[in-house]
Design an enzyme around this catalytic site. Structure first.
Site, PDB file in Angstrom:
ATOM      1  N   ASP A  10       0.868  -1.174   0.000  1.00 38.67           N
ATOM      2  CA  ASP A  10       0.000   0.000   0.000  1.00 38.67           C
ATOM      3  C   ASP A  10       0.919   1.243   0.000  1.00 38.67           C
ATOM      4  O   ASP A  10       2.115   1.131   0.302  1.00 38.67           O
ATOM      5  CB  ASP A  10      -0.879  -0.026   1.253  1.00 38.67           C
ATOM      6  CG  ASP A  10      -1.614   1.276   1.472  1.00 38.67           C
ATOM      7  OD1 ASP A  10      -2.248   1.766   0.520  1.00 38.67           O
ATOM      8  OD2 ASP A  10      -1.549   1.819   2.601  1.00 38.67           O
ATOM      9  N   ASP A  12      -0.234   5.178   0.801  1.00 33.39           N
ATOM     10  CA  ASP A  12      -0.516   6.208   1.810  1.00 33.39           C
ATOM     11  C   ASP A  12      -0.598   5.603   3.209  1.00 33.39           C
ATOM     12  O   ASP A  12      -1.367   4.668   3.452  1.00 33.39           O
ATOM     13  CB  ASP A  12      -1.823   6.926   1.475  1.00 33.39           C
ATOM     14  CG  ASP A  12      -1.691   7.724   0.195  1.00 33.39           C
ATOM     15  OD1 ASP A  12      -0.767   8.544   0.114  1.00 33.39           O
ATOM     16  OD2 ASP A  12      -2.492   7.514  -0.731  1.00 33.39           O
TER      17      ASP A  12
HETATM   18  C1  XBP Z   1      -5.395   6.135   0.150  1.00 33.59           C
HETATM   19  C2  XBP Z   1      -6.535   6.976  -0.175  1.00 33.59           C
HETATM   20  C3  XBP Z   1      -6.315   8.120  -1.066  1.00 33.59           C
HETATM   21  C4  XBP Z   1      -5.453   9.215  -0.483  1.00 33.59           C
HETATM   22  C5  XBP Z   1      -5.478  10.458  -1.339  1.00 33.59           C
HETATM   23  O1  XBP Z   1      -5.848   4.892   0.694  1.00 33.59           O
HETATM   24  O2  XBP Z   1      -7.638   6.747   0.252  1.00 33.59           O
HETATM   25  O3  XBP Z   1      -7.573   8.670  -1.355  1.00 33.59           O
HETATM   26  O4  XBP Z   1      -5.966   9.578   0.789  1.00 33.59           O
HETATM   27  O5  XBP Z   1      -5.176  10.189  -2.657  1.00 33.59           O
HETATM   28  P1  XBP Z   1      -4.892   3.625   0.717  1.00 33.59           P
HETATM   29  P2  XBP Z   1      -6.102  10.658  -3.874  1.00 33.59           P
HETATM   30  O6  XBP Z   1      -3.684   3.974   1.521  1.00 33.59           O
HETATM   31  O7  XBP Z   1      -5.714   2.559   1.397  1.00 33.59           O
HETATM   32  O8  XBP Z   1      -4.587   3.258  -0.701  1.00 33.59           O
HETATM   33  O9  XBP Z   1      -6.492  12.074  -3.610  1.00 33.59           O
HETATM   34  O10 XBP Z   1      -5.243  10.493  -5.081  1.00 33.59           O
HETATM   35  O11 XBP Z   1      -7.301   9.747  -3.873  1.00 33.59           O
HETATM   36 MG    MG Z   2      -2.933   3.257   3.397  1.00 26.16          MG
END
Ligand code: XBP
Ligand code: MG
Length: 245
Positions: A10, A12
């Protein structure tokens, strides 16, 4: 014995603490640049993180506001415009060196690469954000580290739906028991488990804990101070298996 041949990362919260210090800050800058006096403090952003996808998150917040277009088409257009602006501002923050890889991340990526363990990225964030962050952390050739990169644009349903993991496994021609997900959040761990994968769970600032049914699963292993396993001869081994060898 281990059958894990692949680490699926993953982005973020797992590779870096991007949410509080990157995306949240960029969303607030985008609101200001668009002339909106909206602002997401850390607590509000934490609540909104249960909605995955930045555009979807803006729309969820809009549903609670009075100062938004009533017309659904105009509302969608505003959310799209704000999201695009946010992603540009996020990339600028990353380029400025404001976001760093979490401890142990690059070390494990290097170890996996050297041991011949396959690696992929499975995220619901936009491709441009992955490009900004990973080129900063691993350099311009970052794509060479990963056999598959599944981003928000590649699926119709974002995490906690398993679609992103199912797609990654399909592209890699792997069965769920052959890959290991590394995730920080409740939606992320839910998605990986729903696709049948085992998970190394790395708590992040916004997800210090998981619901009991996920935390107590033997297929969810916490990564506290160091990864709960090592990469060796093309496979990922749990620490317990290594210590009995
Ligand atoms: C990540 C997200 C993303 C980020 C922002 O979740 O939910 O929406 O917060 O990125 P994960 P975007 O770590 O579970 O993949 O604005 O590009 O959506
Ligand atoms: Mg995440």
């Amino acid at each position: 014995m281990s059958e894990w041949q692949c680490l699926l990362w993953d982005v973020d919260g797992t590779i870096a603490e991007t949410e509080r210090d990157g995306h949240r800050v960029a969303f607030n800058l985008a609101f200001a640049q668009a002339g909106l006096d909206w602002g997401w403090d850390e607590r509000r952003y934490g609540d909104l993180l249960h909605v995955t996808g930045g555009r979807e998150r803006i729309l969820a917040d809009m549903a609670d506001r009075d100062d938004v277009p009533r017309d659904p088409v105009a509302r969608d257009e505003l959310a799209l415009r704000l999201h695009r602006l946010k992603n540009k501002l996020y990339a600028a923050l990353v380029d400025d060196g404001r976001i760093h890889a979490r401890p142990g991340v690059v070390g494990l990526m290097r170890e996996a690469r050297a041991a011949g363990v396959r690696q992929g990225i499975v995220t619901t964030t936009s491709r441009s954000n992955v490009q900004a962050l990973l080129s900063r952390i691993l350099g311009a050739q970052w794509q060479a580290w990963f056999e598959v990169v599944v981003c928000g644009e590649d699926t119709t349903r974002k995490k906690p739906d398993p679609e992103a993991y199912v797609l990654a496994l399909e592209r890699l021609s792997l069965k769920p028991h052959q890959a290991l997900a590394i995730e920080d959040s409740t939606p992320g761990v839910t998605a990986a488990r729903a696709a049948g994968l085992s998970v190394w769970w790395r708590p992040s600032v916004y997800f210090p804990d998981l619901p009991a049914e996920l935390r107590s699963s033997p297929r969810v292993m916490p990564w506290a101070e160091r990864p709960p396993g090592r990469c060796h001869q093309g496979q990922v081994w749990p620490m317990a298996a290594l210590s009995t060898q």
